[in-house]
Design a protein around this motif. Sequence first.
Motif, PDB file in Angstrom:
ATOM      1  N   LEU A   1      27.179   0.975 -14.530  1.00  0.00           N
ATOM      2  CA  LEU A   1      26.740   1.005 -13.139  1.00  0.00           C
ATOM      3  C   LEU A   1      26.062   2.343 -12.850  1.00  0.00           C
ATOM      4  N   LEU A   2      24.805   2.270 -12.450  1.00  0.00           N
ATOM      5  CA  LEU A   2      24.046   3.478 -12.139  1.00  0.00           C
ATOM      6  C   LEU A   2      24.096   3.824 -10.660  1.00  0.00           C
ATOM      7  N   GLY A   3      24.029   2.804  -9.800  1.00  0.00           N
ATOM      8  CA  GLY A   3      24.012   3.048  -8.369  1.00  0.00           C
ATOM      9  C   GLY A   3      23.438   1.866  -7.614  1.00  0.00           C
ATOM     10  N   LEU A   4      22.881   2.114  -6.455  1.00  0.00           N
ATOM     11  CA  LEU A   4      22.268   1.068  -5.634  1.00  0.00           C
ATOM     12  C   LEU A   4      20.876   1.523  -5.230  1.00  0.00           C
ATOM     13  N   ALA A   5      20.099   0.594  -4.670  1.00  0.00           N
ATOM     14  CA  ALA A   5      18.719   0.913  -4.300  1.00  0.00           C
ATOM     15  C   ALA A   5      18.327   0.209  -3.010  1.00  0.00           C
ATOM     16  N   GLU A   6      17.411   0.839  -2.284  1.00  0.00           N
ATOM     17  CA  GLU A   6      16.857   0.247  -1.056  1.00  0.00           C
ATOM     18  C   GLU A   6      15.379   0.587  -0.985  1.00  0.00           C
ATOM     19  N   THR A   7      14.553  -0.423  -0.695  1.00  0.00           N
ATOM     20  CA  THR A   7      13.098  -0.242  -0.614  1.00  0.00           C
ATOM     21  C   THR A   7      12.584  -0.766   0.715  1.00  0.00           C
ATOM     22  N   LEU A   8      11.676  -0.011   1.316  1.00  0.00           N
ATOM     23  CA  LEU A   8      10.935  -0.481   2.478  1.00  0.00           C
ATOM     24  C   LEU A   8       9.465  -0.184   2.202  1.00  0.00           C
ATOM     25  N   ALA A   9       8.645  -1.238   2.087  1.00  0.00           N
ATOM     26  CA  ALA A   9       7.244  -1.074   1.710  1.00  0.00           C
ATOM     27  C   ALA A   9       6.332  -1.713   2.740  1.00  0.00           C
TER      28      ALA A   9
ATOM     29  N   LEU B   1      10.387  13.747 -11.379  1.00  0.00           N
ATOM     30  CA  LEU B   1       9.019  13.787 -11.876  1.00  0.00           C
ATOM     31  C   LEU B   1       8.125  13.453 -10.689  1.00  0.00           C
ATOM     32  N   GLY B   2       7.361  14.428 -10.217  1.00  0.00           N
ATOM     33  CA  GLY B   2       6.559  14.234  -9.014  1.00  0.00           C
ATOM     34  C   GLY B   2       5.621  13.038  -9.109  1.00  0.00           C
ATOM     35  N   PRO B   3       5.393  12.376  -7.964  1.00  0.00           N
ATOM     36  CA  PRO B   3       5.777  12.760  -6.601  1.00  0.00           C
ATOM     37  C   PRO B   3       7.163  12.277  -6.163  1.00  0.00           C
ATOM     38  N   ALA B   4       7.989  11.827  -7.091  1.00  0.00           N
ATOM     39  CA  ALA B   4       9.365  11.474  -6.746  1.00  0.00           C
ATOM     40  C   ALA B   4      10.156  12.754  -6.458  1.00  0.00           C
ATOM     41  N   ALA B   5      11.323  12.593  -5.840  1.00  0.00           N
ATOM     42  CA  ALA B   5      12.150  13.750  -5.498  1.00  0.00           C
ATOM     43  C   ALA B   5      13.617  13.409  -5.698  1.00  0.00           C
ATOM     44  N   VAL B   6      14.389  14.390  -6.135  1.00  0.00           N
ATOM     45  CA  VAL B   6      15.831  14.242  -6.313  1.00  0.00           C
ATOM     46  C   VAL B   6      16.534  15.238  -5.405  1.00  0.00           C
ATOM     47  N   LYS B   7      17.494  14.756  -4.639  1.00  0.00           N
ATOM     48  CA  LYS B   7      18.317  15.618  -3.806  1.00  0.00           C
ATOM     49  C   LYS B   7      19.741  15.085  -3.854  1.00  0.00           C
ATOM     50  N   GLY B   8      20.634  15.869  -4.417  1.00  0.00           N
ATOM     51  CA  GLY B   8      22.005  15.408  -4.590  1.00  0.00           C
ATOM     52  C   GLY B   8      22.039  14.207  -5.516  1.00  0.00           C
ATOM     53  N   ARG B   9      22.631  13.126  -5.047  1.00  0.00           N
ATOM     54  CA  ARG B   9      22.710  11.896  -5.849  1.00  0.00           C
ATOM     55  C   ARG B   9      21.553  10.948  -5.586  1.00  0.00           C
ATOM     56  N   GLN B  10      20.629  11.327  -4.694  1.00  0.00           N
ATOM     57  CA  GLN B  10      19.562  10.408  -4.283  1.00  0.00           C
ATOM     58  C   GLN B  10      18.232  10.722  -4.960  1.00  0.00           C
ATOM     59  N   LEU B  11      17.631   9.680  -5.507  1.00  0.00           N
ATOM     60  CA  LEU B  11      16.284   9.735  -6.062  1.00  0.00           C
ATOM     61  C   LEU B  11      15.368   8.980  -5.099  1.00  0.00           C
TER      62      LEU B  11
ATOM     63  N   PHE C   1      11.919  10.033 -12.961  1.00  0.00           N
ATOM     64  CA  PHE C   1      12.955  11.048 -13.152  1.00  0.00           C
ATOM     65  C   PHE C   1      13.154  11.280 -14.645  1.00  0.00           C
ATOM     66  N   LYS C   2      13.830  12.357 -14.960  1.00  0.00           N
ATOM     67  CA  LYS C   2      14.179  12.601 -16.358  1.00  0.00           C
ATOM     68  C   LYS C   2      15.602  13.121 -16.440  1.00  0.00           C
ATOM     69  N   LEU C   3      16.254  12.768 -17.514  1.00  0.00           N
ATOM     70  CA  LEU C   3      17.594  13.272 -17.807  1.00  0.00           C
ATOM     71  C   LEU C   3      17.432  14.409 -18.810  1.00  0.00           C
ATOM     72  N   VAL C   4      17.946  15.568 -18.438  1.00  0.00           N
ATOM     73  CA  VAL C   4      17.790  16.766 -19.255  1.00  0.00           C
ATOM     74  C   VAL C   4      19.166  17.243 -19.708  1.00  0.00           C
TER      75      VAL C   4
ATOM     76  N   GLY D   1       0.780  -1.220   0.000  1.00  0.00           N
ATOM     77  CA  GLY D   1       0.000   0.000   0.000  1.00  0.00           C
ATOM     78  C   GLY D   1       0.815   1.275   0.000  1.00  0.00           C
ATOM     79  N   SER D   2       2.019   1.218   0.541  1.00  0.00           N
ATOM     80  CA  SER D   2       2.843   2.427   0.630  1.00  0.00           C
ATOM     81  C   SER D   2       4.284   2.018   0.886  1.00  0.00           C
ATOM     82  N   GLY D   3       5.137   3.018   0.926  1.00  0.00           N
ATOM     83  CA  GLY D   3       6.541   2.760   1.173  1.00  0.00           C
ATOM     84  C   GLY D   3       7.416   3.703   0.372  1.00  0.00           C
ATOM     85  N   THR D   4       8.720   3.457   0.431  1.00  0.00           N
ATOM     86  CA  THR D   4       9.683   4.340  -0.221  1.00  0.00           C
ATOM     87  C   THR D   4      10.839   3.538  -0.795  1.00  0.00           C
ATOM     88  N   THR D   5      11.261   3.915  -1.989  1.00  0.00           N
ATOM     89  CA  THR D   5      12.485   3.387  -2.582  1.00  0.00           C
ATOM     90  C   THR D   5      13.472   4.536  -2.738  1.00  0.00           C
ATOM     91  N   ARG D   6      14.686   4.295  -2.323  1.00  0.00           N
ATOM     92  CA  ARG D   6      15.759   5.287  -2.482  1.00  0.00           C
ATOM     93  C   ARG D   6      16.815   4.727  -3.422  1.00  0.00           C
TER      94      ARG D   6
END
Length: 363
Positions: free
Chosen positions: A176-184, A62-72, A96-99, A36-41
């Motif tokens: 290699l793009l990065g790593l990810a963590e999800t808690l749902a 691209l809302g409701p996602a958010a980018v701050k520094g290197r973190q999406l 997200f989008k690459l511009v 039902g909810s949660g967050t992926t970083r």
Amino acid sequence: MGQTAARAAATTLAAAFLMALLVYAPVAQAASLPLGSGTTRVLFTSAFRDALRRDGIFVKSLGPAAVKGRQLTLPVTSGSYDRWAEEAVFAHGGGFKLVGPDGAVAVRKLRLDPEAKSLSAVVAGRRIRFAALVGAELEREGFDARLEVRSLRLTGAGAGALNRVFGPRMFRSGRLLGLAETLAETSELEPGFGKFSLGGPDTTFSRLRSMGVEMGLWGSSEAWGEGAEKSFLFPIEPARIASDLSAGVIDGGQRSGVTMQKYESSPREMLLLHPRIDLATRALDATLSPLSTEGAVTGTIATLDFGTARIQFRARIGALEVMGVRAVSTQFMADQLNERLSAPGTFQAGETLALMSINLSAA
């Protein structure tokens, strides 16, 4: 063993196997819990971000996602989790989008699937396998589902979608793009064990004791406390309920109950058996009978008032506690008490039958 006996044994075994399939197949199909909810970083590597910046390309949210520094950061909006099969799908809102100087590429509706080792997304109106998951670990954390991905690597399809805008050699498969963590959080709970209780002071239960009615245990029920504070506890049967307590049945078990006996010149008795809570209708049902269980009747013995209840839900440690629910006696329950205990007019609908608490825990 003769041939006839062997054939009979084989037929019996086949029938038993078929019956097992019929019994367990629906359970297996309904094993997944909805999310039902949660967050992926997603944490992009410094090397990937710096390479983008050198070419004048920036990551925008691209809302409701958010980018701050290197973190999406992406909100989990739906999906499913099956802890027994160790499978899950996490669907997200936004993206997200690459511009860059030559245009932009939007990456929307990201979906993580650790079983398929895939991060898929909608790019240019088409869902593609955008990145591969490497070192994905899925585990249960209380009632929640946690996913950790050691690395996200761009696929050929993902690189192709980006290169069509930014140039044929800008991105390569395997990057290699990065790593990810999800808690749902699941929108339904599947408690491994738990109990609910009935009793407490200034209730019909305490009043019965003051009238000389002896109340005892039946089957797997338990007792807690003394005197007016005494309550009866019922271990729950495995079931699913909504995490907001809006639906589902909390079943106290067919072999749990409370005996009520009054010893006089004409002894009277009643057995309250198999109590169960219907959360959708806010009803407490039970089967009432003599101790012999002959002439048993089943009905709603109380309506449940959650208005003043205290609810504590700690999803990550797998605990749900509900305290102070008021069970209000129905006319059915009042009539049964008056008749079976030979106390005409003593008990009325609308009285507080018992105070209830519910304690549920993940396995």
